[in-house]
Design a protein around this motif. Structure first.
Motif, PDB file in Angstrom:
ATOM      1  N   LEU A  18       0.837  -1.207   0.000  1.00 52.05           N
ATOM      2  CA  LEU A  18       0.000   0.000   0.000  1.00 52.05           C
ATOM      3  C   LEU A  18       0.872   1.256   0.000  1.00 52.05           C
ATOM      4  N   GLY A  19       1.962   1.215   0.739  1.00 54.58           N
ATOM      5  CA  GLY A  19       2.877   2.350   0.775  1.00 54.58           C
ATOM      6  C   GLY A  19       3.448   2.662  -0.605  1.00 54.58           C
ATOM      7  N   VAL A  20       3.790   1.630  -1.360  1.00 54.72           N
ATOM      8  CA  VAL A  20       4.297   1.835  -2.720  1.00 54.72           C
ATOM      9  C   VAL A  20       3.212   2.479  -3.584  1.00 54.72           C
ATOM     10  N   ALA A  24       3.494   6.145  -5.244  1.00 55.84           N
ATOM     11  CA  ALA A  24       3.348   6.363  -6.684  1.00 55.84           C
ATOM     12  C   ALA A  24       2.281   7.419  -6.961  1.00 55.84           C
ATOM     13  N   GLN A  25       1.200   7.387  -6.181  1.00 55.86           N
ATOM     14  CA  GLN A  25       0.106   8.332  -6.399  1.00 55.86           C
ATOM     15  C   GLN A  25       0.469   9.742  -5.942  1.00 55.86           C
ATOM     16  N   HIS A 120       3.599   2.750 -15.728  1.00 57.28           N
ATOM     17  CA  HIS A 120       4.890   2.139 -15.396  1.00 57.28           C
ATOM     18  C   HIS A 120       5.533   2.899 -14.245  1.00 57.28           C
ATOM     19  N   LEU A 121       5.811   2.179 -13.183  1.00 55.27           N
ATOM     20  CA  LEU A 121       6.427   2.763 -11.999  1.00 55.27           C
ATOM     21  C   LEU A 121       7.909   3.028 -12.245  1.00 55.27           C
ATOM     22  N   ILE A 122       8.570   2.105 -12.940  1.00 52.81           N
ATOM     23  CA  ILE A 122      10.003   2.196 -13.177  1.00 52.81           C
ATOM     24  C   ILE A 122      10.221   2.447 -14.666  1.00 52.81           C
ATOM     25  N   ALA A 123      10.803   3.581 -14.995  1.00 52.26           N
ATOM     26  CA  ALA A 123      11.046   3.926 -16.401  1.00 52.26           C
ATOM     27  C   ALA A 123      11.957   2.878 -17.038  1.00 52.26           C
ATOM     28  N   GLY A 124      11.558   2.402 -18.209  1.00 60.58           N
ATOM     29  CA  GLY A 124      12.346   1.413 -18.931  1.00 60.58           C
ATOM     30  C   GLY A 124      12.067  -0.021 -18.528  1.00 60.58           C
ATOM     31  N   SER A 128       3.949  -3.072 -16.157  1.00 57.57           N
ATOM     32  CA  SER A 128       3.130  -2.012 -15.574  1.00 57.57           C
ATOM     33  C   SER A 128       2.914  -2.306 -14.095  1.00 57.57           C
ATOM     34  N   MET A 129       2.345  -1.340 -13.403  1.00 57.65           N
ATOM     35  CA  MET A 129       2.056  -1.544 -11.981  1.00 57.65           C
ATOM     36  C   MET A 129       1.049  -2.672 -11.790  1.00 57.65           C
ATOM     37  N   ALA A 130       0.072  -2.801 -12.684  1.00 55.12           N
ATOM     38  CA  ALA A 130      -0.910  -3.885 -12.579  1.00 55.12           C
ATOM     39  C   ALA A 130      -0.234  -5.241 -12.771  1.00 55.12           C
TER      40      ALA A 130
END
Length: 156
Positions: A18-20, A24-25, A120-124, A128-130
């Motif tokens: 949840l913290g991640v 991200a949000q 995408h949380l991490i570029a490259g 995806s986050m899902a």
């Protein structure tokens, strides 16, 4: 494995996930879609179940860990649904993801972020986050079922 420790690990992992999502949000300003918001609910439930397992321990704690596994199995389903929407395999069942005309509404609802657009949380990094949630949740669910089924007198 000590059931109280398993409850602590359960609550900690769910709270970290949840913290991640919240980082991200709010930290990275990635706007979640409606399905992303649905994916957070099982984690909230699992934090509570993990704390209950930590408090009660014993047989009750193992039941709480097993219930946490069932809750996370629900998230595996929601995350899998979200991944399918991202890949275009099916449309989202949520009207707020599709811009579907809602009964009684004059205009179709338009999503602030479409559910079929991968975030995408991490570029490259190609996941995806899902997709990351689906993989991580599947592993976490297996761990929870393993911890719930483990006899208390056995060690890892």
């Amino acid at each position: 494995m000590n059931v109280r420790f398993a409850g602590f690990v359960t609550a900690l992992v769910a709270a970290a996930a949840l913290g991640v999502a919240y980082f991200a949000q709010y930290g990275l300003h990635l706007v979640p879609c409606a399905l992303c918001l649905w994916e957070r609910w099982p984690y909230r439930i699992v934090v509570l179940l993990g704390v209950l397992a930590l408090l009660f321990g014993g047989r009750a704690g193992r039941v709480f860990i097993g219930l946490a596994g069932l809750a996370m199995l629900g998230d595996v389903i929601v995350a899998g649904l979200h991944v399918g929407v991202e890949f275009g395999w099916w449309k989202s069942p949520l009207p707020e993801c599709n811009g579907i005309l809602t009964p009684g509404a004059a205009l179709p609802m338009t999503p602030s972020v479409p559910c079929d657009r991968p975030v995408h949380l991490i570029a490259g990094f190609p996941m995806s986050m899902a997709q990351m949630d689906f993989c991580g949740t599947a592993m976490f669910t297996l761990l929870l079922f393993f911890m719930a089924a483990r006899r208390p007198d056995r060690r890892f």
